[in-house]
Design a protein around this motif. Structure first.
Motif, PDB file in Angstrom:
ATOM      1  N   LEU A 122      40.152 -68.019  36.378  1.00  0.00           N
ATOM      2  CA  LEU A 122      39.026 -67.378  34.942  1.00  0.00           C
ATOM      3  C   LEU A 122      37.815 -67.269  36.372  1.00  0.00           C
ATOM      4  O   LEU A 122      37.017 -66.324  35.474  1.00  0.00           O
ATOM      5  N   GLY A 123      37.870 -66.731  37.778  1.00  0.00           N
ATOM      6  CA  GLY A 123      36.909 -65.761  37.822  1.00  0.00           C
ATOM      7  C   GLY A 123      36.668 -66.559  38.279  1.00  0.00           C
ATOM      8  O   GLY A 123      35.265 -66.385  39.440  1.00  0.00           O
ATOM      9  N   LEU A 124      36.337 -67.636  39.205  1.00  0.00           N
ATOM     10  CA  LEU A 124      35.472 -68.642  39.540  1.00  0.00           C
ATOM     11  C   LEU A 124      36.139 -69.043  40.718  1.00  0.00           C
ATOM     12  O   LEU A 124      37.104 -68.820  41.682  1.00  0.00           O
ATOM     13  N   ARG A 125      35.008 -69.703  41.610  1.00  0.00           N
ATOM     14  CA  ARG A 125      35.127 -70.492  43.158  1.00  0.00           C
ATOM     15  C   ARG A 125      35.713 -71.412  43.311  1.00  0.00           C
ATOM     16  O   ARG A 125      34.839 -71.771  42.614  1.00  0.00           O
ATOM     17  N   VAL A 126      36.838 -71.814  43.973  1.00  0.00           N
ATOM     18  CA  VAL A 126      37.076 -72.974  44.366  1.00  0.00           C
ATOM     19  C   VAL A 126      36.286 -73.663  45.059  1.00  0.00           C
ATOM     20  O   VAL A 126      35.133 -72.617  46.154  1.00  0.00           O
ATOM     21  N   PRO A 127      35.747 -74.870  44.742  1.00  0.00           N
ATOM     22  CA  PRO A 127      34.582 -75.888  45.541  1.00  0.00           C
ATOM     23  C   PRO A 127      35.968 -75.807  46.971  1.00  0.00           C
ATOM     24  O   PRO A 127      36.434 -75.990  47.198  1.00  0.00           O
ATOM     25  N   SER A 128      34.571 -76.393  47.653  1.00  0.00           N
ATOM     26  CA  SER A 128      35.507 -77.233  49.176  1.00  0.00           C
ATOM     27  C   SER A 128      36.260 -78.414  48.626  1.00  0.00           C
ATOM     28  O   SER A 128      36.042 -78.723  48.050  1.00  0.00           O
ATOM     29  N   THR A 129      37.645 -78.120  49.286  1.00  0.00           N
ATOM     30  CA  THR A 129      38.730 -79.111  49.425  1.00  0.00           C
ATOM     31  C   THR A 129      38.339 -80.016  50.428  1.00  0.00           C
ATOM     32  O   THR A 129      38.671 -81.355  50.424  1.00  0.00           O
ATOM     33  N   GLU A 130      37.357 -79.573  51.308  1.00  0.00           N
ATOM     34  CA  GLU A 130      37.329 -80.948  52.492  1.00  0.00           C
ATOM     35  C   GLU A 130      36.782 -81.959  51.903  1.00  0.00           C
ATOM     36  O   GLU A 130      35.640 -82.208  51.049  1.00  0.00           O
ATOM     37  N   VAL A 131      37.725 -83.574  52.006  1.00  0.00           N
ATOM     38  CA  VAL A 131      37.505 -84.383  52.115  1.00  0.00           C
ATOM     39  C   VAL A 131      37.372 -85.339  53.542  1.00  0.00           C
ATOM     40  O   VAL A 131      37.697 -84.967  54.108  1.00  0.00           O
ATOM     41  N   GLY A 132      37.033 -86.971  53.199  1.00  0.00           N
ATOM     42  CA  GLY A 132      36.708 -87.509  54.055  1.00  0.00           C
ATOM     43  C   GLY A 132      37.947 -88.343  54.272  1.00  0.00           C
ATOM     44  O   GLY A 132      38.571 -88.156  53.473  1.00  0.00           O
TER      45      GLY A 132
END
Length: 245
Positions: free
Chosen positions: A235-245
């Motif tokens: 879609l032309g979007l930036r994937v948010p950070s996938t870091e999780v606790g």
């Protein structure tokens, strides 16, 4: 008193009827009830989302109709879970008297806060994929009445995701639309990730042992991230950070 069946460490557990359910180990019973209760509440809240949250955001009558149709399907899904639970002695009728704010089994209230049509699209195209991933696992459940019941739900959820895809793709044709989608994705992403729960859950490990699930929370989350990240990029979007606790 119903006699419980002992399960050996290397034994494959298969439960075919409500009667067999009542002979299954107590922790199996508790875990299955919790699993179906959570999903069933989520389906009921999904119907309310479509009618109370998404429909008022719809830009035209056609999209309002689609939201109404999806709501009917979500309520049907709730009734499927209600029936399966009733067969093993659990009544969910009380859920029907609750407001969205009062239901917290499935996920936090962040799922019910969409305020733009872009968020509505992202909710289904990205967020409902998490629900579908879990429901697909239920189709292989060791509790066969549940495994058979969810097949209809799977078909409908694919349609819901497709509707979200259409909304997102239409918006992604313009720079303004992509900006709206990016803002929606950034805001809702942490809530979607939270649906998968504690990545190190011991309870999930036991569910796998009993054949109620096939993946851990972390494995399911990572599978979801891989699938929806590809959609976001397309879609032309930036994937948010996938870091999780």
């Amino acid at each position: 008193m119903t006699r419980k069946v002992a399960v050996l460490d290397d034994e494959l557990l298969v439960v075919r009827t409500p009667e067999e359910f009542h002979r299954a180990p107590a922790d199996y019973q508790k875990m299955l009830i919790s699993q179906i209760m959570i999903n069933t509440e989520g389906e009921l809240s999904g119907g309310d989302d479509y009618t109370m949250v998404f429909l008022p955001l719809a830009p035209n009558a056609e999209e309002r109709q689609v939201c109404a149709e999806r709501a009917v399907e979500e309520y049907d899904h709730y009734k499927i879970g209600k029936r399966i639970l009733a067969d093993i002695g659990v009544d969910t009728t009380y859920m029907e008297q609750q407001s969205l704010d009062e239901r917290n089994l499935f996920a936090d209230q962040g799922l019910h806060t969409c305020t733009t049509w872009a968020e509505r699209g992202v909710f289904s195209y990205i967020g409902e994929e998490a629900a579908l991933l879990m429901i697909r696992e239920f189709a292989d459940s060791s509790y066969k009445p549940w495994a058979e019941a969810v097949r209809t739900i799977i078909l409908d959820e694919k349609v819901h995701i497709a509707h979200g895809a259409r909304v997102c793709r239409n918006l992604a044709t313009t720079e303004e639309g992509r900006e709206q989608l990016q803002a929606a994705l950034d805001r809702l992403w942490p809530t979607f990730v939270g649906v998968f729960g504690n990545p190190n859950s011991k309870r999930a490990q036991l569910a796998i042992r009993y054949g109620l699930r096939q993946t851990t929370n972390a494995e399911a989350r990572d599978q979801w991230i891989k699938t929806v990240s590809a959609r976001a990029v397309n879609l032309g979007l930036r994937v948010p950070s996938t870091e999780v606790g």
